[in-house]
Design a protein around this motif. Sequence first.
Motif: not given
Length: 308
Positions: A227-234
């Motif tokens: 989820x963190x990576x998704x929001x950061x676009x990574x």
Amino acid sequence: MAKKSRIKARETAPGEVGPRQPCPCGSGKRFKACHGAEGGAGGVYVARPFEGLPSECDVVAMRELVPSATAPISVKGTDKPVLLCTLLPMAAPAMVRDSGQLWLGLQVQHSFGDPSRDLGAVLQAAIDAEESGIIGLTDPPGPGPRLQDLVTDKELKVTVHDGFDFWISDVEEKDDLAAALEQANAAANPTERLTQVEAAYWTNVGTKEHLRWVMPEPEDELLDALARLHVAGRDVIVEGARLVGMFRAHGLLAPVWDLPVGTGPEALEDPASTFKADLDAALANSSALTGDERSARSGLANRQVTIR
């Protein structure tokens, strides 16, 4: 006054199987009618049966999503050569070959509750067999060594094959098996294992390409990190790729990306390595999720995809 629902909402913990969901043992029955029932299916359902086995994620991948692959294993108590295989001819659980090799098939559903115990029992029966032929189980194996109790390797060397030609690699009379081999090969989607990360497999299903990556981290922690990576676009592995969801198999989570047609496995190597570094950093982040991250996590948790 509106009537109260007669169906009481039931919260299902991450990784837990709901009573109306298909039983993970592969029987095709609902969980409540199979391993969710008292004494169901001849044994207790084991949520993560291959935990502790060397290369656990690759074993799960070989059992659930890779058409044709093999890995030699060293087995306690015998010097006979043993080959762990995705699928064997006639979907045999195990085979004692005329060459003296023992082949153990992963893509077999005995439905006795603990696949690792089933595989351990079949392997032991193959070791003890005095003649070549097919080995299987007709009754629950009962207590005894599981596969991770028998394998002595620290890690497995997985070889992904273009088809099932390895079936006839040790036989002289190949003509009798040509038709069955041709049919099996036609059903095998092109698949390759990435080399820079563990248990990540590219596959081409004709109209689409996918990256399917079996990961060992606990589900809650992995969902937070994704989820963190998704929001950061990574979470975009390569340009045009999209994390479409994930499947759950044998207690592990496997994220799945749709890839642009023509991507191929080579283009994924460096980006997958970079993503793994980003994922490790996200896993180490213990701060509370933001509102956007919680929303992304909820979407990921509910976005399950079909394994094949």
